[in-house]
Design a protein around this motif. Structure first.
Motif, PDB file in Angstrom:
ATOM      1  N   SER A  88       8.960  -6.410  -9.870  1.00  9.02           N
ATOM      2  CA  SER A  88       8.096  -5.836 -10.921  1.00  9.02           C
ATOM      3  C   SER A  88       7.673  -4.427 -10.521  1.00  9.02           C
ATOM      4  CB  SER A  88       7.073  -6.638 -11.010  1.00  9.02           C
ATOM      5  OG  SER A  88       6.022  -6.108 -11.399  1.00  9.02           O
ATOM      6  N   ILE A  89       7.736  -3.451 -11.226  1.00 11.67           N
ATOM      7  CA  ILE A  89       7.360  -2.227 -10.758  1.00 11.67           C
ATOM      8  C   ILE A  89       5.718  -2.058 -10.605  1.00 11.67           C
ATOM      9  CG2 ILE A  89       7.233   0.342 -11.887  1.00 11.67           C
ATOM     10  CD1 ILE A  89       9.848  -0.121 -13.114  1.00 11.67           C
ATOM     11  N   SER A  90       4.932  -2.780 -11.267  1.00 11.15           N
ATOM     12  CA  SER A  90       3.716  -2.757 -11.237  1.00 11.15           C
ATOM     13  C   SER A  90       3.018  -3.684 -10.309  1.00 11.15           C
ATOM     14  CB  SER A  90       2.764  -3.110 -12.625  1.00 11.15           C
ATOM     15  OG  SER A  90       3.409  -3.974 -13.145  1.00 11.15           O
ATOM     16  N   LYS A  91       3.723  -4.639  -9.547  1.00 14.19           N
ATOM     17  CA  LYS A  91       3.212  -5.669  -8.726  1.00 14.19           C
ATOM     18  C   LYS A  91       2.447  -4.866  -7.746  1.00 14.19           C
ATOM     19  CE  LYS A  91       4.624  -9.353  -5.637  1.00 14.19           C
ATOM     20  NZ  LYS A  91       5.826 -10.139  -5.030  1.00 14.19           N
ATOM     21  N   VAL A  92       1.412  -5.630  -7.279  1.00 12.84           N
ATOM     22  CA  VAL A  92       0.437  -5.338  -6.070  1.00 12.84           C
ATOM     23  C   VAL A  92       0.514  -6.063  -4.991  1.00 12.84           C
ATOM     24  CG1 VAL A  92      -1.936  -4.976  -5.792  1.00 12.84           C
ATOM     25  CG2 VAL A  92      -1.224  -4.293  -7.929  1.00 12.84           C
ATOM     26  N   PHE A  93       0.458  -5.541  -3.958  1.00 12.68           N
ATOM     27  CA  PHE A  93       0.771  -6.320  -2.507  1.00 12.68           C
ATOM     28  C   PHE A  93      -0.639  -6.353  -1.877  1.00 12.68           C
ATOM     29  CE2 PHE A  93       4.794  -4.968  -3.935  1.00 12.68           C
ATOM     30  CZ  PHE A  93       5.945  -6.041  -3.701  1.00 12.68           C
ATOM     31  N   TYR A  94      -1.188  -7.138  -1.283  1.00 15.21           N
ATOM     32  CA  TYR A  94      -2.395  -7.143  -0.612  1.00 15.21           C
ATOM     33  C   TYR A  94      -2.230  -7.309   0.981  1.00 15.21           C
ATOM     34  CZ  TYR A  94      -7.158  -7.784   0.907  1.00 15.21           C
ATOM     35  OH  TYR A  94      -8.200  -7.691   1.581  1.00 15.21           O
ATOM     36  N   HIS A  95      -3.091  -6.626   1.714  1.00 17.91           N
ATOM     37  CA  HIS A  95      -2.995  -6.685   2.983  1.00 17.91           C
ATOM     38  C   HIS A  95      -4.311  -6.478   3.746  1.00 17.91           C
ATOM     39  CE1 HIS A  95       1.567  -6.540   3.340  1.00 17.91           C
ATOM     40  NE2 HIS A  95       1.288  -5.805   2.522  1.00 17.91           N
ATOM     41  N   PRO A  96      -4.937  -7.512   4.430  1.00 19.76           N
ATOM     42  CA  PRO A  96      -6.249  -7.329   4.987  1.00 19.76           C
ATOM     43  C   PRO A  96      -6.674  -6.164   5.579  1.00 19.76           C
ATOM     44  CG  PRO A  96      -5.297  -9.363   5.599  1.00 19.76           C
ATOM     45  CD  PRO A  96      -4.117  -8.708   4.839  1.00 19.76           C
ATOM     46  N   ASP A  97      -5.669  -5.249   6.309  1.00 15.84           N
ATOM     47  CA  ASP A  97      -6.044  -4.144   6.755  1.00 15.84           C
ATOM     48  C   ASP A  97      -6.112  -2.865   6.016  1.00 15.84           C
ATOM     49  OD1 ASP A  97      -6.357  -5.602   9.139  1.00 15.84           O
ATOM     50  OD2 ASP A  97      -4.419  -5.221  10.034  1.00 15.84           O
ATOM     51  N   SER A  98      -5.212  -2.989   4.947  1.00 16.58           N
ATOM     52  CA  SER A  98      -4.812  -1.866   4.225  1.00 16.58           C
ATOM     53  C   SER A  98      -5.077  -1.867   2.903  1.00 16.58           C
ATOM     54  CB  SER A  98      -3.196  -1.317   4.540  1.00 16.58           C
ATOM     55  OG  SER A  98      -2.754  -2.296   5.096  1.00 16.58           O
ATOM     56  N   GLY A  99      -5.555  -2.847   2.375  1.00 11.90           N
ATOM     57  CA  GLY A  99      -5.795  -3.052   0.969  1.00 11.90           C
ATOM     58  C   GLY A  99      -4.771  -3.340   0.070  1.00 11.90           C
ATOM     59  N   HIS A 100      -4.779  -3.007  -1.073  1.00 11.89           N
ATOM     60  CA  HIS A 100      -3.755  -3.162  -2.335  1.00 11.89           C
ATOM     61  C   HIS A 100      -2.666  -1.870  -2.225  1.00 11.89           C
ATOM     62  CE1 HIS A 100      -7.413  -5.129  -3.523  1.00 11.89           C
ATOM     63  NE2 HIS A 100      -6.420  -6.345  -3.883  1.00 11.89           N
TER      64      HIS A 100
END
Ligand code: ZN
Length: 267
Positions: A150-162
């Protein structure tokens, strides 16, 4: 070694040249951590990647080969994707939808109409690099085709955010390296674009311009990490294991029991 489309992906080429995907094997991206021992094992062919021929992966390769103009070769290599009449099996039909969606858009088609699969090499940061451009418009821009969930998918990582999918999968690194290698070859610093198409039920498309500041930032990381990769490839230093990838799982030798508190590690 002179690189051609035939030997570009060979082990010999990978040993002599560093590529973006090899760099990502060593260093990793947000979405997939790097593993030095795994990266070297791939280069000495002591580890053969278990390429899950997942349906989603096959759909992506089919779309790639269409835009490369190598669909006939792809069909010959993957007969299992097709029915006896030569048409795609039902579960892969989405690939045709994706291609048609791209081709009915004028802007997308224009960006994908450059010179296809252009190979360049350059000495950079102490390594010989190789790149292969999906759609090269000399003097104008560099375009890479990406299929994604998905082009608009958001990935979250505790250290770096979205993060967006470009950051998640290291496409800024790719853009930075491609831009620099083209500049070394031609003297021209060209903008980098991602032509993206999603594998969703209703395929989504975008042509995404990558901000120069993000390319500069990524290139600084590449400059910082490359000497270590060169030293690893030359056998001058010992590789580190990530202890998380399939290679590390396969080769793990137990020395002693671990404490239960070690299972999650530092979060
Ligand atoms: Zn590993």
């Amino acid at each position: 070694m002179n690189l051609t489309s035939e030997n570009y992906y060979s082990v010999e080429a990978n040993r002599e040249y560093l590529s973006v995907s090899q760099y990502k094997d060593f260093v990793g991206t947000y979405g997939k951590p790097g593993c030095e021992e795994y990266a070297l094992a791939k280069l000495n062919e002591s580890w053969v990647e278990n390429m899950e021929d997942s349906d989603a992966l096959m759909v992506g390769s089919y779309v790639d080969s269409h835009f490369e103009g190598t669909l006939d070769l792809f069909k010959a290599k993957h007969p299992c994707m097709f029915k006896k009449d030569g048409n795609l099996q039902a579960k892969y039909l989405k690939a045709n939808d994706m291609i048609q969606r791209c081709e009915r858009d004028e802007l997308f088609s224009t960006f994908m109409s450059g010179q296809k699969q252009v190979i360049m090499t350059a000495d950079m940061f102490g390594a010989k690099w190789k790149i292969k451009i999906d759609s090269y418009h000399p003097g104008k821009c560099i375009v890479d085709l990406k299929t994604c969930q998905s082009i608009s998918k958001v990935f979250y990582h505790p250290d770096s955010g979205h993060l967006n999918f470009l950051a998640e999968w290291g496409y800024y690194i790719q853009g930075a390296v491609y831009q620099k290698v083209v500049e070394i070859n031609t003297g021209e610093k060209l903008p980098f674009f991602i032509a993206a198409v999603s594998k969703e039920k209703e395929p989504d498309i975008q042509v995404i311009a990558v901000e120069q500041s993000l390319l500069d930032e990524a290139l600084a990381d590449v400059e910082h990490n490359t000497p270590n990769i060169v030293a690893l490839k030359n056998g001058e230093i010992e590789p580190m294991r990530c202890e998380q990838c399939d290679y590390c799982k396969h080769t793990r030798i137990l020395k002693q029991p671990i404490w239960s508190s070690e299972l999650i590690g530092e979060v």
